[in-house]
Scaffold this active site. Structure first.
Site, PDB file in Angstrom:
ATOM      1  N   CYS B 171       0.718  -1.325  -0.199  1.00  0.00           N
ATOM      2  CA  CYS B 171       0.007   0.455  -0.179  1.00  0.00           C
ATOM      3  C   CYS B 171       1.043   1.724  -0.159  1.00  0.00           C
ATOM      4  O   CYS B 171       0.603   2.398  -0.457  1.00  0.00           O
ATOM      5  CB  CYS B 171      -1.198   0.290   1.352  1.00  0.00           C
ATOM      6  SG  CYS B 171      -2.638  -1.545   1.139  1.00  0.00           S
ATOM      7  N   HIS B 310      -1.756   8.547   6.235  1.00  0.00           N
ATOM      8  CA  HIS B 310      -2.473   6.291   5.150  1.00  0.00           C
ATOM      9  C   HIS B 310      -4.036   6.656   5.874  1.00  0.00           C
ATOM     10  O   HIS B 310      -4.750   6.072   5.280  1.00  0.00           O
ATOM     11  CB  HIS B 310      -1.351   5.992   6.077  1.00  0.00           C
ATOM     12  CG  HIS B 310      -1.150   4.993   4.779  1.00  0.00           C
ATOM     13  ND1 HIS B 310      -1.574   4.553   3.699  1.00  0.00           N
ATOM     14  CD2 HIS B 310      -1.583   3.806   5.617  1.00  0.00           C
ATOM     15  CE1 HIS B 310      -1.541   3.162   3.642  1.00  0.00           C
ATOM     16  NE2 HIS B 310      -2.120   2.798   4.412  1.00  0.00           N
ATOM     17  N   GLU B 321       0.145   5.707  13.562  1.00  0.00           N
ATOM     18  CA  GLU B 321       0.366   6.640  12.915  1.00  0.00           C
ATOM     19  C   GLU B 321       0.441   7.451  13.937  1.00  0.00           C
ATOM     20  O   GLU B 321       0.477   9.435  13.654  1.00  0.00           O
ATOM     21  CB  GLU B 321      -0.483   6.197  11.426  1.00  0.00           C
ATOM     22  CG  GLU B 321      -0.613   7.617  10.853  1.00  0.00           C
ATOM     23  CD  GLU B 321      -1.279   7.903   9.816  1.00  0.00           C
ATOM     24  OE1 GLU B 321      -1.633   7.110   9.082  1.00  0.00           O
ATOM     25  OE2 GLU B 321      -0.313   8.845   8.113  1.00  0.00           O
ATOM     26  N   LYS B 342      -9.343   9.032   2.725  1.00  0.00           N
ATOM     27  CA  LYS B 342      -9.094   6.906   2.127  1.00  0.00           C
ATOM     28  C   LYS B 342     -10.475   6.610   3.047  1.00  0.00           C
ATOM     29  O   LYS B 342     -11.688   5.967   2.677  1.00  0.00           O
ATOM     30  CB  LYS B 342      -8.690   6.194   2.778  1.00  0.00           C
ATOM     31  CG  LYS B 342      -7.180   6.073   2.379  1.00  0.00           C
ATOM     32  CD  LYS B 342      -6.596   4.697   2.742  1.00  0.00           C
ATOM     33  CE  LYS B 342      -5.225   4.851   1.807  1.00  0.00           C
ATOM     34  NZ  LYS B 342      -3.791   5.732   2.699  1.00  0.00           N
ATOM     35  N   HIS B 347      -9.902   3.192  -0.235  1.00  0.00           N
ATOM     36  CA  HIS B 347      -7.967   2.380  -0.121  1.00  0.00           C
ATOM     37  C   HIS B 347      -7.521   1.751  -1.546  1.00  0.00           C
ATOM     38  O   HIS B 347      -7.523   1.317  -1.795  1.00  0.00           O
ATOM     39  CB  HIS B 347      -7.384   1.291   0.922  1.00  0.00           C
ATOM     40  CG  HIS B 347      -6.264   1.174   1.104  1.00  0.00           C
ATOM     41  ND1 HIS B 347      -5.184   1.636   0.201  1.00  0.00           N
ATOM     42  CD2 HIS B 347      -5.245   0.775   2.088  1.00  0.00           C
ATOM     43  CE1 HIS B 347      -4.472   1.747   0.521  1.00  0.00           C
ATOM     44  NE2 HIS B 347      -4.410   1.328   1.746  1.00  0.00           N
ATOM     45  N   PHE B 406       1.945  -3.587   3.692  1.00  0.00           N
ATOM     46  CA  PHE B 406       2.451  -4.264   4.675  1.00  0.00           C
ATOM     47  C   PHE B 406       3.852  -5.016   4.339  1.00  0.00           C
ATOM     48  O   PHE B 406       4.439  -4.782   3.168  1.00  0.00           O
ATOM     49  CB  PHE B 406       1.312  -5.678   3.706  1.00  0.00           C
ATOM     50  CG  PHE B 406       0.051  -5.963   3.828  1.00  0.00           C
ATOM     51  CD1 PHE B 406      -0.134  -5.021   4.856  1.00  0.00           C
ATOM     52  CD2 PHE B 406      -1.134  -6.596   2.856  1.00  0.00           C
ATOM     53  CE1 PHE B 406      -1.947  -5.192   5.484  1.00  0.00           C
ATOM     54  CE2 PHE B 406      -2.509  -6.525   3.831  1.00  0.00           C
ATOM     55  CZ  PHE B 406      -2.577  -5.616   4.715  1.00  0.00           C
TER      56      PHE B 406
END
Lengths: 87, 420
Positions: B171, B310, B321, B342, B347, B406
């Protein structure tokens, strides 16, 4: 798709239909002397077309040479079919 | 602290001169940005497959996309959807920039990635293999499935013969692509690069895989599916699309009187070295990416900072975060605007980092920060100014885009208004 014998259908028409679908043009716009390159087709497009014909004919076909024009490709397919039938 | 003197001596300046996007909230920069400013939610029931047997019901799908605007029928038929989206975004950016045709092809490059690549192609051909045997697998299977092919096709299209290097950092893919392209130009190894990311992976297999990881929201209401920083959150919502930026060496852009949208001024990257999918809970390593991007940007006390988080809407991700931002900014974190778009786009996976870089640029240009929509029950552990529900006017001078993937990939990009 129903499997048919090679002699019962016009290979040229089947190929032109298949390739015109891929190109998004009317089959009438394709001429046998047009080159594969000039149409923006890749040799892999022809391999895919062969695969469709295999399904249609119920027999294995091979790319035995590199066709330059549409007509070359049609002749290649017809020769392939004839060779298979001889065997 | 800005670049030290030895860094500055060797570094070129890098500016953004073109932008393009295909997204769940619009298929042009104008539509995308207008949607985000207005708080439009791009999430809806999944139409790409029958969700009857799936827990996940919602996704942020691209709508009304006509690939034939950007490519001919033959290409459109051959290409995986992730390549179609990529080429559309790239073509918009290329046209927007005026930097093409390539004046010196060896100095033009492509950094364009996809997290997942041609999954739709993979699934279709795998199905053929199982049902009809190996002779029915398309000869286009490999070239259309591999995730570097959008870059490869762009290099052919735009005659870019310099560095062509797709990134694959889950991502963070789009952000990594931009960051690495930025490095290539600032170190003097290229003049113009098409950078960005693309994704088209809303399908049965990814839905099942993400669902079984407990990563996806299973809400059946579009307005309560993607809920970054909200206590009601239950995971992310799959999105798709592509975003492209034209990055250009400043003198190169100046010499052709290019319109300059913003200056890319910082790129920090780190890896959690912790877990295949979960972020390091204290945010201490993602903080290093943020810290480095800010250091390079020359952040100072006068800056009004916007951070495009994010912020996917998973509790571990959101909380770590916020901790990372606090690690770096301390008390100052409370004065930053930190929204997650998002909440509107879902996403976009490998495209997210690039799409969100565009958001940062637009926020800098227009002095408007897009909101985190549907934020009704703020998580006390995410107690920053998340710009809830409505866009806000703010004279942002420095914008940061965070992207985490990831595998532990952390990327922060810093952008500034361009000042000649």
């Amino acid at each position: 798709m129903e499997s048919r014998k090679g002699e019962e259908m016009d290979i040229y028409e089947v190929i032109i239909k298949r390739l015109s679908d891929r190109l998004g043009v009317n089959p009438d716009e394709l001429d046998p002397e047009m080159t594969i390159d000039s149409l923006g087709l890749d040799s892999l497009d022809l391999v895919e077309c062969l695969m469709d014909l295999e399904t249609l004919l119920g027999k294995e076909l091979e790319m035995t040479s590199k066709p330059v024009t549409l007509n070359d490709f049609v002749l290649l397919v017809k020769k392939n079919i004839a060779d298979k039938e001889d065997n | 602290m800005q670049y030290n003197s030895s860094e500055r001596k060797f570094m070129k300046r890098v500016v953004v001169t073109g932008m393009g996007i295909v997204s769940p909230v619009g298929n042009s920069l104008e539509d995308f940005w207008n949607s985000l400013k207005s708080g439009v939610c791009g999430i809806g029931p999944i139409t790409k497959f029958d969700t009857t047997n799936y827990k996940v019901k919602m996704a942020a799908e691209v709508r009304n996309f006509d690939p034939l605007v950007y490519m001919d029928k033959t290409e459109s038929t051959r290409f995986d959807p992730y390549i179609r989206f990529a080429l559309a975004a790239a073509e918009q950016a290329v046209q927007d920039s005026g930097a093409f045709p390539a004046s010196d092809p060896g100095r033009y490059g492509i950094y364009f990635g996809s997290a997942i690549g041609g999954m739709e192609t993979f699934m279709r051909e795998h199905s053929k293999l199982l049902t009809a045997g190996p002779r029915r697998v398309s000869p286009f299977f490999i070239p259309m499935m591999i995730s570097n092919m959008a870059s490869g096709i762009m290099s052919i299209r735009y005659n870019c013969r310099g560095p062509v290097m797709p990134s694959v950092t889950a991502c963070a893919t789009g952000a990594t692509a931009i960051g690495e392209a930025f490095d290539k130009i600032r170190f003097g190894l290229a003049d113009v690069i098409i950078a960005g990311g693309s994704e088209a992976a809303i399908n049965e297999c990814t839905a099942a895989g993400f669902t079984n990881m407990k990563a996806l929201s299973t809400s059946s209401d579009p307005q309560t599916a993607s809920l970054p920083f909200d206590l009601r959150r239950g995971g992310f919502v799959m999105g798709e699309g592509a975003a492209a930026l034209i990055l250009e060496e400043y003198e190169h852009a100046k010499s052709r009187n290019a319109r300059i949208y913003a200056e890319l001024c910082g790129y920090g990257t780190s890896c959690d070295a912790f877990h295949i999918a979960s972020p390091r809970p204290d945010g201490s390593v993602s903080a290093e990416a943020i810290r480095e991007a800010f250091r390079q940007s020359g952040r100072n006390s006068d800056d009004l900072i916007y951070i495009n988080a994010h912020g996917t809407g998973t509790s571990q991700g959101d909380i770590s975060e916020v901790m990372a931002i606090r690690h770096v900014l301390g008390e100052e974190a409370g004065r930053c605007l930190v929204s997650s778009t998002k909440s509107m786009t879902g996403h976009m996976l490998g495209a997210a980092g690039a799409a969100e870089a565009l958001v940062c640029i637009q926020a800098l240009r227009e002095g408007i920060v897009p909101p985190t929509i549907n934020l009704l029950e703020p998580d006390p552990q995410c107690d920053l100014d998340n710009v809830p529900n409505t866009a806000r006017q703010a004279a942002v001078s420095l914008a940061l885009s965070n992207s985490f993937g990831f595998g532990g990939h952390n990327v922060s990009l810093a952008l500034r208004k361009f000042v000649g």
